[in-house]
Write a protein that holds these residues in place. Sequence first.
Motif, PDB file in Angstrom:
ATOM      1  N   GLN A 163     -32.929 -19.928  21.319  1.00  0.00           N
ATOM      2  CA  GLN A 163     -33.602 -19.692  20.039  1.00  0.00           C
ATOM      3  C   GLN A 163     -32.536 -19.537  18.970  1.00  0.00           C
ATOM      4  OE1 GLN A 163     -36.719 -16.614  19.896  1.00  0.00           O
ATOM      5  NE2 GLN A 163     -35.858 -15.916  17.947  1.00  0.00           N
ATOM      6  N   LEU A 164     -32.565 -20.422  17.976  1.00  0.00           N
ATOM      7  CA  LEU A 164     -31.557 -20.441  16.923  1.00  0.00           C
ATOM      8  C   LEU A 164     -32.049 -19.722  15.670  1.00  0.00           C
ATOM      9  CD1 LEU A 164     -30.498 -24.196  17.228  1.00  0.00           C
ATOM     10  CD2 LEU A 164     -29.377 -22.220  18.285  1.00  0.00           C
ATOM     11  N   ASN A 165     -31.106 -19.399  14.806  1.00  0.00           N
ATOM     12  CA  ASN A 165     -31.424 -18.805  13.500  1.00  0.00           C
ATOM     13  C   ASN A 165     -31.133 -19.861  12.442  1.00  0.00           C
ATOM     14  OD1 ASN A 165     -31.620 -17.411  11.106  1.00  0.00           O
ATOM     15  ND2 ASN A 165     -30.295 -15.716  11.712  1.00  0.00           N
ATOM     16  N   HIS A 166     -32.102 -20.683  12.115  1.00  0.00           N
ATOM     17  CA  HIS A 166     -31.882 -21.792  11.192  1.00  0.00           C
ATOM     18  C   HIS A 166     -31.666 -21.314   9.753  1.00  0.00           C
ATOM     19  CE1 HIS A 166     -32.730 -24.763  14.267  1.00  0.00           C
ATOM     20  NE2 HIS A 166     -33.825 -24.101  14.599  1.00  0.00           N
ATOM     21  N   SER A 167     -32.164 -20.135   9.420  1.00  0.00           N
ATOM     22  CA  SER A 167     -32.035 -19.643   8.042  1.00  0.00           C
ATOM     23  C   SER A 167     -30.653 -19.071   7.754  1.00  0.00           C
ATOM     24  CB  SER A 167     -33.084 -18.569   7.770  1.00  0.00           C
ATOM     25  OG  SER A 167     -32.763 -17.371   8.493  1.00  0.00           O
ATOM     26  N   ASP A 168     -29.927 -18.686   8.823  1.00  0.00           N
ATOM     27  CA  ASP A 168     -28.614 -18.061   8.716  1.00  0.00           C
ATOM     28  C   ASP A 168     -28.660 -16.721   7.994  1.00  0.00           C
ATOM     29  OD1 ASP A 168     -25.908 -17.941   9.346  1.00  0.00           O
ATOM     30  OD2 ASP A 168     -25.300 -18.729   7.404  1.00  0.00           O
ATOM     31  N   SER A 169     -29.828 -16.108   7.866  1.00  0.00           N
ATOM     32  CA  SER A 169     -29.930 -14.759   7.323  1.00  0.00           C
ATOM     33  C   SER A 169     -29.713 -13.750   8.442  1.00  0.00           C
ATOM     34  CB  SER A 169     -31.310 -14.538   6.696  1.00  0.00           C
ATOM     35  OG  SER A 169     -31.523 -15.445   5.632  1.00  0.00           O
ATOM     36  N   PRO A 170     -28.944 -12.688   8.204  1.00  0.00           N
ATOM     37  CA  PRO A 170     -28.734 -11.693   9.263  1.00  0.00           C
ATOM     38  C   PRO A 170     -30.054 -11.126   9.761  1.00  0.00           C
ATOM     39  CG  PRO A 170     -27.249 -11.310   7.422  1.00  0.00           C
ATOM     40  CD  PRO A 170     -28.222 -12.348   6.964  1.00  0.00           C
ATOM     41  N   LEU A 171     -30.154 -10.917  11.064  1.00  0.00           N
ATOM     42  CA  LEU A 171     -31.358 -10.325  11.627  1.00  0.00           C
ATOM     43  C   LEU A 171     -31.443  -8.854  11.238  1.00  0.00           C
ATOM     44  CD1 LEU A 171     -31.465 -11.785  15.270  1.00  0.00           C
ATOM     45  CD2 LEU A 171     -32.486 -12.709  13.185  1.00  0.00           C
ATOM     46  N   SER A 172     -32.634  -8.406  10.959  1.00  0.00           N
ATOM     47  CA  SER A 172     -32.843  -6.979  10.695  1.00  0.00           C
ATOM     48  C   SER A 172     -32.706  -6.215  12.010  1.00  0.00           C
ATOM     49  CB  SER A 172     -34.231  -6.748  10.110  1.00  0.00           C
ATOM     50  OG  SER A 172     -35.233  -7.031  11.090  1.00  0.00           O
ATOM     51  N   ARG A 173     -32.641  -4.908  11.891  1.00  0.00           N
ATOM     52  CA  ARG A 173     -32.532  -4.098  13.106  1.00  0.00           C
ATOM     53  C   ARG A 173     -33.760  -4.288  13.989  1.00  0.00           C
ATOM     54  NH1 ARG A 173     -29.057  -0.320  14.657  1.00  0.00           N
ATOM     55  NH2 ARG A 173     -29.709   1.275  16.137  1.00  0.00           N
ATOM     56  N   ASP A 174     -34.929  -4.353  13.397  1.00  0.00           N
ATOM     57  CA  ASP A 174     -36.148  -4.577  14.180  1.00  0.00           C
ATOM     58  C   ASP A 174     -36.110  -5.930  14.882  1.00  0.00           C
ATOM     59  OD1 ASP A 174     -37.172  -2.132  13.477  1.00  0.00           O
ATOM     60  OD2 ASP A 174     -38.436  -2.901  11.856  1.00  0.00           O
ATOM     61  N   ASP A 175     -35.580  -6.942  14.177  1.00  0.00           N
ATOM     62  CA  ASP A 175     -35.484  -8.266  14.781  1.00  0.00           C
ATOM     63  C   ASP A 175     -34.498  -8.277  15.942  1.00  0.00           C
ATOM     64  OD1 ASP A 175     -37.361  -9.415  13.119  1.00  0.00           O
ATOM     65  OD2 ASP A 175     -35.873 -10.067  11.631  1.00  0.00           O
ATOM     66  N   LEU A 176     -33.419  -7.507  15.806  1.00  0.00           N
ATOM     67  CA  LEU A 176     -32.462  -7.413  16.903  1.00  0.00           C
ATOM     68  C   LEU A 176     -33.096  -6.742  18.121  1.00  0.00           C
ATOM     69  CD1 LEU A 176     -29.124  -6.420  15.099  1.00  0.00           C
ATOM     70  CD2 LEU A 176     -29.531  -8.491  16.441  1.00  0.00           C
ATOM     71  N   VAL A 177     -33.891  -5.697  17.874  1.00  0.00           N
ATOM     72  CA  VAL A 177     -34.593  -5.027  18.981  1.00  0.00           C
ATOM     73  C   VAL A 177     -35.512  -6.015  19.686  1.00  0.00           C
ATOM     74  CG1 VAL A 177     -36.315  -3.291  19.557  1.00  0.00           C
ATOM     75  CG2 VAL A 177     -34.445  -2.711  18.006  1.00  0.00           C
ATOM     76  N   LYS A 178     -36.274  -6.766  18.910  1.00  0.00           N
ATOM     77  CA  LYS A 178     -37.194  -7.753  19.494  1.00  0.00           C
ATOM     78  C   LYS A 178     -36.438  -8.809  20.295  1.00  0.00           C
ATOM     79  CE  LYS A 178     -40.655  -7.244  15.821  1.00  0.00           C
ATOM     80  NZ  LYS A 178     -41.278  -7.892  14.634  1.00  0.00           N
TER      81      LYS A 178
END
Length: 322
Positions: free
Chosen positions: A23-38
């Motif tokens: 799963q890639l991050n196409h937007s290149d925006s840093p993941l939030s803490r909640d997104d990192l947990v998920k």
Amino acid sequence: QVIVTRKLPDSVETRLCELFDTQLNHSDSPLSRDDLVKAMQKAEVLIPTVTDIIDKSLLANTGPQFRLIANFGNGVDNIDVETAVQRGITVTNTPNVLTEDTADFAMALLLAVPRRLTEGVQAVQNHDWPGWSPNYMLGQRISGKRLGIIGLGRIGQAVARRARAFGLQIHYHNRRRATNKIEHELEATYWDSLDQMLSRMDIISVHCPYTPATYHLLSARRLALLQPHAYVINTARGAVIDEAALGRLIRDEKIAGAGLDVFEKELEINAELLNSKKVVLAPHLGSATMEARQDMGERVIINVKTFADGHQPPDRVLPAHL
């Protein structure tokens, strides 16, 4: 399943997708803490970067399948390695691929600051250049100056080799003294006392890793030991230097200037440093070459593939290494 937190070079992402369920991050925006947990509750492997803080509380929320943090970066100060290992999670990094590029950039800052390069460029661009005159924008000669290197690892040694070619005298402080072979090759003088070295150098270049022991290693007290004509170069980690103290000392002309590629808090740069004409500030470009990013990605892939095949990754990081 592999989750990548930032946009990586296209060829690296293509290879990751070929080898793994990625799963890639196409937007290149840093993941939030909640997104990192998920992500860590879903993935088996996380590929973070230096901007992703993987701390103890985050690691407490990982799923049972989460087994590997394959850091896209040489340093691992963004990861609580001890907690990860205690929880049975392997941590890897990408060593030995950033040395030459980071050393090049450290040398670029070392040349630019004493010769007032960016200040001169701005004068031309702002139409403030009055034309040549004997006393206009005088800097300092590099040749013959004493360079004090803090941390004579791979990058520190690479900087020393470059600096010798420019006629600088090499001095260093390190946790452990280098071998006779390295000292002879670099014609380097070892200082057991960092305080004594700081007080006698013309230029200080920081190349030690960031650990709790090196937080504000260049404290207000130690920075005050520098001579008024001395310069500070940092391409390691921002928190090794007390930025507020550095800014005050440069403002008060107790230090001649600085060249900084890293900061205590990126995007929140100390105002004294930001507004000083005696400071060259760069946006974390030390390893920013196409070749370095490609090499970093290849190291990540090797680590993940080796781990997926049931073997110990070659770049595994343990608390004892830090």
